[in-house]
Design an enzyme around this catalytic site. Structure first.
Site, PDB file in Angstrom:
ATOM      1  N   HIS A 280      -6.743  -1.312  15.225  1.00 37.88           N
ATOM      2  CA  HIS A 280      -6.814  -0.584  13.954  1.00 37.88           C
ATOM      3  C   HIS A 280      -6.729  -1.553  12.775  1.00 37.88           C
ATOM      4  O   HIS A 280      -7.563  -1.538  11.868  1.00 37.88           O
ATOM      5  CB  HIS A 280      -5.677   0.435  13.913  1.00 37.88           C
ATOM      6  CG  HIS A 280      -5.627   1.268  12.669  1.00 37.88           C
ATOM      7  ND1 HIS A 280      -6.122   2.548  12.620  1.00 37.88           N
ATOM      8  CD2 HIS A 280      -5.159   1.002  11.424  1.00 37.88           C
ATOM      9  CE1 HIS A 280      -5.953   3.032  11.403  1.00 37.88           C
ATOM     10  NE2 HIS A 280      -5.358   2.108  10.650  1.00 37.88           N
ATOM     11  N   GLU A 281      -5.734  -2.419  12.804  1.00 32.98           N
ATOM     12  CA  GLU A 281      -5.523  -3.320  11.658  1.00 32.98           C
ATOM     13  C   GLU A 281      -6.646  -4.356  11.540  1.00 32.98           C
ATOM     14  O   GLU A 281      -7.037  -4.733  10.439  1.00 32.98           O
ATOM     15  CB  GLU A 281      -4.160  -4.012  11.761  1.00 32.98           C
ATOM     16  CG  GLU A 281      -2.965  -3.069  11.878  1.00 32.98           C
ATOM     17  CD  GLU A 281      -2.926  -1.989  10.806  1.00 32.98           C
ATOM     18  OE1 GLU A 281      -3.410  -2.236   9.690  1.00 32.98           O
ATOM     19  OE2 GLU A 281      -2.432  -0.883  11.096  1.00 32.98           O
TER      20      GLU A 281
ATOM     21  N   GLU B 269       0.828  -1.194   0.000  1.00 28.88           N
ATOM     22  CA  GLU B 269       0.000   0.000   0.000  1.00 28.88           C
ATOM     23  C   GLU B 269       0.868   1.251   0.000  1.00 28.88           C
ATOM     24  O   GLU B 269       1.812   1.310   0.772  1.00 28.88           O
ATOM     25  CB  GLU B 269      -0.922   0.046   1.220  1.00 28.88           C
ATOM     26  CG  GLU B 269      -1.967   1.147   1.071  1.00 28.88           C
ATOM     27  CD  GLU B 269      -2.910   1.276   2.271  1.00 28.88           C
ATOM     28  OE1 GLU B 269      -2.543   0.857   3.372  1.00 28.88           O
ATOM     29  OE2 GLU B 269      -4.000   1.807   2.072  1.00 28.88           O
TER      30      GLU B 269
ATOM     31  N   GLU C 241      -9.080   4.741   6.358  1.00 29.97           N
ATOM     32  CA  GLU C 241      -8.253   5.102   7.511  1.00 29.97           C
ATOM     33  C   GLU C 241      -9.033   5.808   8.610  1.00 29.97           C
ATOM     34  O   GLU C 241      -8.791   5.583   9.791  1.00 29.97           O
ATOM     35  CB  GLU C 241      -7.051   5.942   7.067  1.00 29.97           C
ATOM     36  CG  GLU C 241      -6.100   5.196   6.127  1.00 29.97           C
ATOM     37  CD  GLU C 241      -5.576   3.882   6.710  1.00 29.97           C
ATOM     38  OE1 GLU C 241      -5.797   3.617   7.906  1.00 29.97           O
ATOM     39  OE2 GLU C 241      -4.946   3.119   5.953  1.00 29.97           O
TER      40      GLU C 241
ATOM     41  N   GLU D 163      -2.373  -3.705   7.066  1.00 25.92           N
ATOM     42  CA  GLU D 163      -3.513  -4.596   7.268  1.00 25.92           C
ATOM     43  C   GLU D 163      -3.712  -5.683   6.225  1.00 25.92           C
ATOM     44  O   GLU D 163      -4.833  -6.179   6.081  1.00 25.92           O
ATOM     45  CB  GLU D 163      -4.781  -3.746   7.317  1.00 25.92           C
ATOM     46  CG  GLU D 163      -5.204  -3.103   5.978  1.00 25.92           C
ATOM     47  CD  GLU D 163      -4.714  -1.677   5.782  1.00 25.92           C
ATOM     48  OE1 GLU D 163      -3.743  -1.301   6.450  1.00 25.92           O
ATOM     49  OE2 GLU D 163      -5.301  -0.966   4.952  1.00 25.92           O
ATOM     50  N   ASN D 164      -2.685  -6.077   5.464  1.00 27.73           N
ATOM     51  CA  ASN D 164      -2.850  -7.117   4.437  1.00 27.73           C
ATOM     52  C   ASN D 164      -3.835  -8.190   4.912  1.00 27.73           C
ATOM     53  O   ASN D 164      -3.727  -8.687   6.028  1.00 27.73           O
ATOM     54  CB  ASN D 164      -1.511  -7.800   4.157  1.00 27.73           C
ATOM     55  CG  ASN D 164      -0.375  -6.828   4.050  1.00 27.73           C
ATOM     56  OD1 ASN D 164      -0.362  -6.003   3.162  1.00 27.73           O
ATOM     57  ND2 ASN D 164       0.570  -6.900   4.969  1.00 27.73           N
TER      58      ASN D 164
HETATM   59 ZN   LIG Z   1      -4.859   1.965   8.617  1.00 30.76          ZN
END
Ligand SMILES: [Zn+2]
Length: 1016
Positions: free
Chosen positions: A459-460, A294, A482, A426-427
């Site tokens: 978050h992830e 990303e 995000e 976050e894959n």
């Molecule tokens: Zn993020």
């Protein structure tokens, strides 16, 4: 993606040199002259006319058409780029260097060049794309402008059949079969990809992305053909595009399979398919290969349709050395022998979420709800992963319940990578982390470290739904990913780990984000973007924190149940698909069902930069409220804000007659001003309850006085967040000259009675800003008096603190904040105690355990002597706890010994003894001391080329430019330096922010210095 430390520290698009040096083998390449076409930003939008024409630049047209082109370009947001000047007046099309050799544009030039595009395009896109041309002074441009379609040239000199940055949608990918052969010894990799595509519109070309790949063979097959046919591949590296030229027309509705064999080098940056070295448990050097795609780097690992909306399924096979093993998004199917790992076919997903790792890591696992959750780390750090495992399992369960959508994969791996630039990525199914954001060590990790690890995991994991399952269609709506993940991060933690009290953390970052958003250099969170640099600039605090703040405001306004139903709706409606902001509002509107138009309300927040200042005037039972833009401006003393800004603000308030639970969200202010009638007269009123709304409030003098009295006499009438909010607001208003500084200090007097972290840390933050301004002007005496003033208020609290890890998280954080402040300003007997603890620790050769919350303060105090510093450095190199190393490094970098500071920065730049990932953190610490801030500036100047090459621009923002309050008297130097670099550099958003902030600081001093001197 989580930026490290909630600062923006993201993998940048490091364009590798090889990209310009490698030439395709398929097409004829009899040493074509290396031409570097200018990069016009093509026009993709045609908001007002029916004909859209696209142009690139041809070889000779430019001179003839230049004038016409320029005026059109101005209108349509194009800018002319030239590698030598970057300015449009040198727009001479393609050029060849005089010796006929291939002159490669420097990376810096590439980076910087594109920045001009950022500015020009975003301005014009705002003008063009926002409804009704809200922000143009002249109104809407309505003319039709016709231009001829001109294509750029491929590397072999032939016409490249596509002239836009975005890929065409006439061919879409359905499935990728990817085989990769990374060699960790030679650090090269070979790959072969088979992409099944479906044709939507008849075409002769397939345009896709490829960056730095040496393509050796390309063929195309179709069910209707007897055999695979070789195809020519044209390359246009400036946009990372390749064009596959088909032997026959590709027919609508048909599937074709494109097979491409290629090779490349593992990257030595933190971006793409990259390699990392580390020391194993026997101190031997080992290599690991991992990915960070990303936003735009999947294309540097395999040719692909590298835009988020082109979702497809992926089957990945990794061939590796026998001693390594591989991980990818999906579980291993274990079919293919000892040197190849094959993974099951993925779900439909975007390219930027593909990931694989080849390494020697160890893991622990736990099953929940048919998903196997594993945490991977280097073998010697396996003892630090348990907290992450428990946390991940808990949060995964929470999200599945909250969204009513199961996590769709059978496994979820969380992997600590020993050298990693961002915070985490976050894959899907294979989340990568920096070691400090995943590992937790009972002996050395503090309360704040625990919060950080928990927050980043939260978050992830939220991204597995927001981002992975439902993805923004294009990077202009990055905030959908995000902002949402950030919002969910705090919300999930609040629900799952209430003892961490992270909502106050959220408040703190909102304050900081508003400082940034109140600059003229700010931007709307949903902004049109095209180029890679524009896309990368979107990964900033505004997309993350402002996005999350707006969602918080909406949730509070429409109430939690509606909000939850709305997002559930949104996730269900768009699973495995792509969305725009409007899709979210539509899903919400289905729930509000006509009672409130969420779209109308939220558009005023996501399409306008900045935020409102609400001014309240009370007269009897009437409250007159009025909104204008809160802009920190250097222009004039009595600024008037731009009248075209209007927000729909859900106002909330509390008074002495009703508590926050009873007080309604009384009013939606969708006009410039309005009057709210209260039931009865009140003694005081406080707007923006708990600062859940994204605005600042100003009151008439009597009302400020009433609030200040309230704080002094009955502080619990307001929540801790409200108290912190009042402190923040009054100092913000001092900044724009609406409130005198003394009144703000007068408000702070109540702190004698304050026991809560949020208001105290906000007060210390504001006082530190003032301290820095004064100290770095060389007024040490006055600076000391500023501290004295605060010490009087906090003295008893400093004395009360114990040097332990006892208490609630809030108490521990309070202790950590107060003692760090006390020791750094030499208050009370702070340094004596810290020195004693340090000496004991040193005498035990580092075996004695220190209280984790004050560990950094102890180290910092200890590092003030040569002996202490040397010892700390030796401990740093041998420690296996990243949490401990982080604190040690900060202590090492806080010395005032210039030689040591230079050594630290230099060593980290080399990246061996101190990892390169730490440099921005080092510089950010160095800059805080008086000698350090001059030194850091010199270091940045001297190493500018290296820095921008390795970390790109946004990391510089983190490291140096984001701290502009630290170098107030450097202004002329700062400006001259950036201007000397070229107009392009001075156009960087972070540079503009820095210069603006410096000017604001000067203004602040002009306005308040005399007062400070007289009063203190
Ligand atoms: Zn993020």
């Amino acid at each position: 993606l989580t930026p490290f430390m909630h600062r923006i520290q993201l993998p940048r698009n490091m364009i590798e040199n090889s990209m310009f040096e490698e030439e395709p083998d398929v097409v004829d390449l009899a040493k074509e002259p290396c031409l570097h076409p200018l990069e016009p930003d093509e026009v993709e939008y045609e908001p007002r006319s029916s004909r859209l024409l696209v142009r690139g630049l041809g070889e000779n047209e430019m001179d003839e058409d230049e004038e016409d082109y320029e005026s059109s370009a101005k209108l349509l947001g194009m800018s002319f780029m030239n590698r030598s000047t970057g300015l449009r007046n040198n727009a001479a099309g393609y050029r060849q260097s005089s010796d006929g050799s291939c002159s490669v544009p420097s990376l810096r030039t590439m980076v910087v060049c594109a920045i001009v595009l950022v500015i020009a395009v975003s301005v014009i896109m705002v003008i063009y794309l926002l409804p009704k041309c809200t922000f143009t002074k002249e109104g809407c441009h309505k003319k039709n402008h016709t231009m001829e379609l001109i294509y750029p040239l491929a590397t072999n000199g032939k016409r490249f059949p596509w002239a836009k940055t975005r890929l065409p949608s006439n061919v879409v990918p359905l499935h990728y079969d990817l085989v990769l052969q990374p060699n960790l010894t030679t650090t090269k990799f070979a790959g072969s990809v088979q992409i099944t595509v479906n044709v939507i519109q008849v075409t002769w070309n397939i345009i896709l992305h490829s960056s730095g790949l040496n393509i050796t063979k390309a063929t195309l097959t179709s069910a209707g053909w007897n055999q695979a046919k070789p195809v020519a591949v044209l390359e246009y590296p400036i946009r990372d595009q390749i064009a596959v030229v088909a032997p026959d027309a590709l027919l609508v509705g048909q599937n074709y399979t494109l097979i491409i064999d290629y090779s490349s080098n593992l990257s030595d940056t933190y971006y793409g398919f990259y390699k990392v070295s580390y020391k194993d448990e026997h101190a031997e050097k080992r290599w690991l290969a991992a990915t960070q795609f990303e936003p735009l780097a999947a294309r540097s690992a395999f040719p692909c349709f590298d835009e988020p909306a082109f979702k497809a399924t992926f089957l990945i096979k990794i061939q590796r050395d026998e001693q390594h093993s591989a991980l990818s998004n999906m579980p291993k199917v274990q079919l293919s022998g000892i040197v190849q790992d094959e993974f099951s076919v993925s779900l439909k997903m975007s390219t930027y979420l593909v990931a694989f790792i080849v390494a020697n890591l160890k893991n622990i696992s736990k099953e929940t709800n048919r998903t196997l959750v594993s945490i991977y780390a280097m073998p010697q750090k396996l003892g630090q992963v348990e907290h992450a495992l428990d946390t991940a399992v808990k949060l995964l369960e929470f999200y599945q319940k909250y969204f009513h959508i199961e996590y769709p994969l059978q496994k979820l791996d969380l992997v600590a990578i020993p050298d990693f630039q961002a915070g985490a990525m976050e894959n899907w199914g294979l989340i990568t982390f920096r070691e400090t954001t995943l590992l937790f060590d009972n002996k050395t990790s503090s309360a704040m470290d625990k919060k950080l690890v928990t927050a980043v995991i939260a978050h992830e994991l939220a991204h597995q739904w927001f981002g992975n399952l439902v993805t923004m269609e294009w990077w202009n709506d990055l905030w959908l990913n995000e902002g949402f993940a950030t919002f969910m991060e705090y919300f999930a933690m609040d629900r799952t780990f209430p003892e961490l009290q992270t909502d106050e953390e959220f408040l703190k970052v909102r304050f900081k984000t508003m400082m940034k958003d109140s600059l003229n250099a700010s931007h709307p969170i949903s902004s049109a973007v095209q180029s890679s640099e524009q896309i990368e600039e979107m990964f900033d605090a505004l997309s993350y924190i402002k996005g999350a703040s707006l969602l918080l405001m909406l949730k509070k306004y429409i109430k939690h149940d509606s909000f939850q139903a709305g997002i559930e709706n949104y996730l269900h409606n768009h699973s495995y698909g792509s969305t725009r902001s409007d899709d979210l509002w539509d899903s919400m509107n289905e729930i509000t069902n006509g009672t409130l138009d969420v779209k109308k309300l939220m558009k005023t927040w996501i399409l306008q930069k900045g935020f409102p200042l609400v001014t309240v005037k009370r007269q009897g039972k009437s409250l007159h409220v009025q909104q204008e833009r809160f802009l920190r401006s250097v222009e004039s003393e009595n600024w008037t804000s731009d009248a075209s800004y209007l927000w729909h603000i859900p106002l909330s308030y509390t008074t002495n007659k009703c508590n926050p639970f009873l007080c309604p969200y009384a009013y939606l202010l969708d006009q410039k001003s309005a009057t709210i009638e209260l039931q009865e007269e009140v003694a005081w009123v406080k707007f923006n309850v708990d600062m859940n709304g994204y605005y600042i409030v100003h009151y008439a003098e009597d009302d400020w006085n009433a609030l200040i009295d309230l704080l002094k006499n009955n502080l619990t009438a307001l929540s801790a967040k409200d108290r912190a909010h009042l402190i923040n607001n009054i100092f913000s208003l001092v900044g724009i000259g609406k409130v005198p500084l003394l009144k703000a200090f007068h408000l702070l007097d109540y702190l004698v009675k304050e026991n809560h972290t949020a208001p105290i840390s906000q007060a210390l933050f504001q006082v530190n800003l003032i301290y820095d301004l004064v100290e770095k002007r060389g007024m040490q005496d006055l600076a000391a008096r500023v501290v004295d003033r605060v010490e009087k208020l906090l003295r008893s609290k400093i004395d009360q603190q114990t040097w332990t890890d006892d208490g609630t998280i809030s108490e521990r954080e309070f202790r950590s904040t107060v003692l760090a402040f006390a020791c750094s300003h030499h208050l009370g007997n702070c340094r004596t105690t810290a020195t004693k603890l340090f000496e004991e620790w040193k005498a035990s050769n580092g075996t004695k355990s220190l209280p984790t919350d004050v560990m950094k303060t102890v180290f910092t105090t200890g590092a003030k002597t040569d002996d202490g510093w040397e010892f700390l450095l030796s401990m740093y190199t041998s420690s296996v706890s990243e949490a401990e190393k982080h604190k040690m490094l900060e202590a090492l970098a806080s010395t005032e010994d210039v030689r040591k500071l230079i050594w630290l920065m230099q060593t980290s730049l080399e990246g061996d003894l101190i990892r390169a990932q730490e440099l921005s953190h080092i510089i950010a610490t160095v800059i805080q001391s008086l000698p350090g801030h001059l030194l850091a500036w010199d270091f940045v100047k001297e190493n500018w080329e290296k820095l921008i090459r390795k970390w790109h621009t946004l990391n510089l923002e983190t490291a140096y430019i984001a701290q502009p309050e630290m170098h107030i008297f450097l202004t002329p130097q700062v400006k001259t330096f950036f201007e000397s670099k070229s107009e392009k550099v001075s156009q960087l958003r972070c540079v503009k922010e820095a210069i603006e902030t410096i000017q604001l600081n000067i203004k602040w001093m002009e306005r308040n210095l005399a007062t400070l001197q007289q009063w203190l």
